[in-house]
Design a protein around this motif. Structure first.
Motif, PDB file in Angstrom:
ATOM      1  N   CYS A 281      35.579  54.463  37.189  1.00 41.90           N
ATOM      2  CA  CYS A 281      36.241  54.098  38.444  1.00 41.90           C
ATOM      3  C   CYS A 281      37.022  52.792  38.240  1.00 41.90           C
ATOM      4  O   CYS A 281      36.659  51.745  38.769  1.00 41.90           O
ATOM      5  N   PRO A 282      38.122  52.840  37.459  1.00 44.47           N
ATOM      6  CA  PRO A 282      38.898  51.621  37.215  1.00 44.47           C
ATOM      7  C   PRO A 282      39.557  51.119  38.492  1.00 44.47           C
ATOM      8  O   PRO A 282      40.065  51.913  39.293  1.00 44.47           O
ATOM      9  N   VAL A 283      39.539  49.803  38.672  1.00 43.42           N
ATOM     10  CA  VAL A 283      40.165  49.187  39.838  1.00 43.42           C
ATOM     11  C   VAL A 283      41.656  48.985  39.580  1.00 43.42           C
ATOM     12  O   VAL A 283      42.055  48.520  38.513  1.00 43.42           O
ATOM     13  N   ILE A 351      39.842  47.329  48.088  1.00 44.93           N
ATOM     14  CA  ILE A 351      39.940  47.575  46.645  1.00 44.93           C
ATOM     15  C   ILE A 351      40.410  49.004  46.444  1.00 44.93           C
ATOM     16  O   ILE A 351      39.761  49.952  46.889  1.00 44.93           O
ATOM     17  N   ASP A 352      41.543  49.160  45.797  1.00 42.07           N
ATOM     18  CA  ASP A 352      42.081  50.484  45.480  1.00 42.07           C
ATOM     19  C   ASP A 352      41.748  50.814  44.029  1.00 42.07           C
ATOM     20  O   ASP A 352      41.975  50.002  43.133  1.00 42.07           O
ATOM     21  N   CYS A 353      41.232  52.014  43.814  1.00 41.37           N
ATOM     22  CA  CYS A 353      40.887  52.443  42.460  1.00 41.37           C
ATOM     23  C   CYS A 353      41.884  53.462  41.932  1.00 41.37           C
ATOM     24  O   CYS A 353      42.608  54.099  42.706  1.00 41.37           O
ATOM     25  N   GLN A 357      40.195  56.390  45.204  1.00 38.18           N
ATOM     26  CA  GLN A 357      39.153  55.923  46.109  1.00 38.18           C
ATOM     27  C   GLN A 357      39.457  54.501  46.580  1.00 38.18           C
ATOM     28  O   GLN A 357      39.976  53.673  45.830  1.00 38.18           O
ATOM     29  N   VAL A 358      39.143  54.236  47.838  1.00 31.34           N
ATOM     30  CA  VAL A 358      39.394  52.930  48.448  1.00 31.34           C
ATOM     31  C   VAL A 358      38.076  52.364  48.956  1.00 31.34           C
ATOM     32  O   VAL A 358      37.280  53.076  49.586  1.00 31.34           O
ATOM     33  N   PHE A 359      37.837  51.096  48.673  1.00 29.12           N
ATOM     34  CA  PHE A 359      36.645  50.417  49.157  1.00 29.12           C
ATOM     35  C   PHE A 359      37.055  49.273  50.067  1.00 29.12           C
ATOM     36  O   PHE A 359      38.019  48.556  49.779  1.00 29.12           O
ATOM     37  N   HIS A 360      36.320  49.105  51.169  1.00 30.21           N
ATOM     38  CA  HIS A 360      36.470  47.945  52.046  1.00 30.21           C
ATOM     39  C   HIS A 360      35.180  47.150  51.937  1.00 30.21           C
ATOM     40  O   HIS A 360      34.094  47.669  52.211  1.00 30.21           O
ATOM     41  N   THR A 379      49.358  41.675  38.652  1.00 28.89           N
ATOM     42  CA  THR A 379      49.504  42.931  39.394  1.00 28.89           C
ATOM     43  C   THR A 379      48.191  43.386  40.022  1.00 28.89           C
ATOM     44  O   THR A 379      48.196  44.182  40.963  1.00 28.89           O
ATOM     45  N   LEU A 380      47.074  42.878  39.542  1.00 35.52           N
ATOM     46  CA  LEU A 380      45.768  43.328  40.025  1.00 35.52           C
ATOM     47  C   LEU A 380      45.438  42.752  41.395  1.00 35.52           C
ATOM     48  O   LEU A 380      44.862  43.435  42.244  1.00 35.52           O
ATOM     49  N   PHE A 381      45.804  41.498  41.634  1.00 35.47           N
ATOM     50  CA  PHE A 381      45.450  40.832  42.886  1.00 35.47           C
ATOM     51  C   PHE A 381      46.657  40.796  43.822  1.00 35.47           C
ATOM     52  O   PHE A 381      47.768  40.476  43.409  1.00 35.47           O
TER      53      PHE A 381
END
Length: 607
Positions: A281-283, A351-353, A357-360, A379-381
């Motif tokens: 599950c890479p972020v 957080i978008d993976c 998948q999306v996490f709050h 690009t990550l943040f």
């Protein structure tokens, strides 16, 4: 953290149940994006997003990015203090990060990453190992006989080897002292390599015999190559002299776990529910600085903010009060879960993976390695990290160190020899310019001269180390080529044409790994310990927030134990404590059983 493949999210396997790494038949290269069988999981302790259009959206109080030592440590510390509303998302198909082993066909295991527990007194990894019977307190060291030979097979008398080694250790200790002392090094000497070579020149100036002088110089050169593997750099001239002493060395020497370093993962993973670790599950994106609007939480447009305001100890963004359904600034949102960690703003971080998948999450513990941050932080943040963090990420060094493991059908080294030091004649290399040494043409002819020794793991296993640009070049080669070159080296240095070819050559490729990008952290010339402290600095959502929205952990965030597993472990524990502060219970539990081995071990003499 971008991934080339779109893998389904799966619960994490046990460290011993999975195929931790594959050796491909075609290349023999260790593949760290290892896979494990398992059905897609929605996360047992997660809840679906309310009012969101994305069916893959999950709400969680704490999201831990990375299931390496720092992530596992943070999760255990949260659990020990009653916080179970967390998830770990891991890009690979396994837990452990840079702790990984592979099985061989004769029931042997070899460690591809971490090798030793560095120090005993005050080392939490050693304490965990003892508590779980992974190592005995009574440690009887095996006989260790090192032979040093030149390219033509001449073996150096042990007395000379010992003399030069003791002098070298003395030079290195003097470099350490600059960090705390008030006096300055000689003019124009800024690096560890420059200082040691300065001392070597003085030391050898009294040697009259040219052959003896050259031989001693070769031993010093070999020890400096060894130091690049210990420090994690290409050349010791890259390492800042005044900052070398910022690394704290724990007493007790290097300890090998009989079952391999990766055996430490079992007790660290045992208490964490499998459903709380999502592998493969890479972020892709961390939206960390968000404002509350009538429509919901939105990412702040960084272009509309004053960029200079980012460079504060508490990086904040104002959250308007009185919005629909919103709490007052800095207030914690109550949760129905029986947990001791609150979050300042519900779903403050998105957080978008890579798999969609999306996490709050209320809080994120980010344990992404420095090597990955160097390539992805812009690009990550979203928005980008504060300028001081970006500068520190770019300032620090994340070097390449690789292992070459040679597997034989039968023993061929004398039983009493434990290591063969290779005294390469570096005269031609010394004549080449720095630009020339960086070319592929040069590296193709000389990469193997960075291998400073072959050490015996068992009678049929040899281990070589290589660092820097030479290691990066080696990672591009097929294993057959590396194995053949190592055979040629051993035959030359041992003057034995019958040294057998290995039946298997395993080469690590830490620089090439998408989710690592190198080995470990060191402080280069021009950087300071403060850069590591900057990386560890948490980020806050509001000026009034009691707890941060993002906390950083990993060996690169521990200012005195950087580059070590125990540094990663302690940083994970510290990250969890940030989120547990001011919660019940009043006294934060530091270890599950409350034992303190360090206290009673103070009186034990360790050889």
């Amino acid at each position: 953290m971008a991934d080339k493949s779109m893998e389904p999210t799966t619960p994490a396997p046990s460290p011993t149940e999975e195929g931790i790494a594959d050796i491909t038949a075609a290349s023999g290269r260790v593949v760290a994006t290892d896979e494990s069988a398992g059905a897609p999981s929605s996360g047992a302790n997660s809840s679906s997003s309310s009012g969101g259009s994305n069916n893959n959206s999950t709400h969680v109080k704490v999201l831990i990015i990375g299931a390496g030592m720092a992530g596992l440590s943070a999760a255990n510390h949260l659990l020990q203090n009653g916080c179970d509303d967390f998830l770990i998302v891991e890009a690979r198909g396994r837990v452990g990060g840079r702790i990984v082993s592979i099985p061989l066909d004769n029931n042997q295991k070899v460690e591809l990453g971490a090798n030793w527990i560095h120090g005993v007194l005050g080392n939490p990894i050693f304490e965990i190992a003892v508590q779980h019977g992974l190592v005995s307190v009574v440690n009887i060291p095996k006989p260790h006989k090192v032979v040093a030979t030149t390219e033509d097979g001449h073996q150096v008398p042990f007395s000379i080897l010992q003399e030069i080694y003791e002098a070298y250790v003395c030079f290195l200790r003097r470099c350490d002292e600059y960090f705390l002392c008030q006096y300055s090094p000689p003019p124009d000497i800024n690096s560890v390599g420059e200082h040691i070579n300065y001392e070597i020149e003085i030391y050898l100036s009294s040697v009259q015999d040219p052959k003896e002088k050259r031989l001693k110089q070769l031993i010093f050169n070999c020890l400096l190559k060894r130091e690049t593997c210990i420090t994690g750099c290409h050349n010791m001239n890259e390492v800042d002299l005044l900052e070398l002493g910022s690394y704290t060395e724990l007493q007790g020497g290097n300890i090998v776990l009989p079952a391999g370093y990766s055996s430490i993962l079992r007790p660290l993973s045992a208490q964490i529910p499998k459903s709380s670790i999502l592998t493969k599950c890479p972020v892709k994106k961390i939206h960390w600085k968000r404002k509350k609007t009538f429509a919901g939480l939105e990412t702040v447009d960084e272009h509309s903010e004053n960029e200079d305001s980012d460079d504060s100890e508490k990086t904040v963004t104002e959250v308007p009060t009185g919005t629909a359904g919103g709490a007052q600034r800095g207030a914690s949102v109550e949760s129905n879960a029986s947990s001791n960690c609150d979050y300042a703003i519900e779903g403050a971080v998105r957080i978008d993976c890579e798999n969609g998948q999306v996490f709050h999450a209320g809080h994120v513990i980010c344990t992404i390695p420095l090597g990955v941050l160097k390539h992805t932080h812009k690009t990550l943040f979203d928005p980008e990290l504060p300028h001081y963090k970006q500068e520190s990420i770019e300032n620090l060094m994340f070097g390449t160190v690789d292992k070459i493991i040679l597997v034989y059908e039968r023993p061929f080294l004398s039983a009493d020899i434990s290591e063969v030091m290779l005294l390469w004649d570096d005269e031609k290399q010394e004549a080449a310019s720095e630009e020339e040494r960086a070319t592929e043409a040069y590296l193709s002819k000389n990469w193997f001269k960075k291998i400073y020794s072959f050490a015996k793991i068992t009678d049929t296993l040899l281990l070589g180390w290589v660092s820097g640009r030479e290691a990066e070049y080696m990672e591009t080669l097929p294993h057959e080529v590396v194995g053949e070159k190592c055979t040629e080296i051993l035959r030359d240095f041992l003057q034995d044409p019958y040294v057998p070819k290995p039946k298997l050559c395993v080469c690590t490729s830490w620089k090439s790994q998408t989710y690592t990008g190198g080995a470990y952290t060191s402080i280069p010339v021009g950087s300071t310990q403060e850069d590591i402290e900057n990386l560890a600095q948490p980020l806050y959502a509001t000026p009034q927030a009691m707890k941060p929205v993002i906390v950083f952990a990993g060996e690169h965030t521990h200012s005195s134990f950087y580059s070590t597993v125990h540094g990663a472990y302690l940083s994970g524990r510290t990250a969890a404590q940030y989120l547990l502060a001011n919660d019940e219970p009043d006294e934060i539990i530091m270890e599950s059983d409350g034992s303190d081995l360090s206290a009673w071990m103070q009186g034990i003499a360790l050889d």
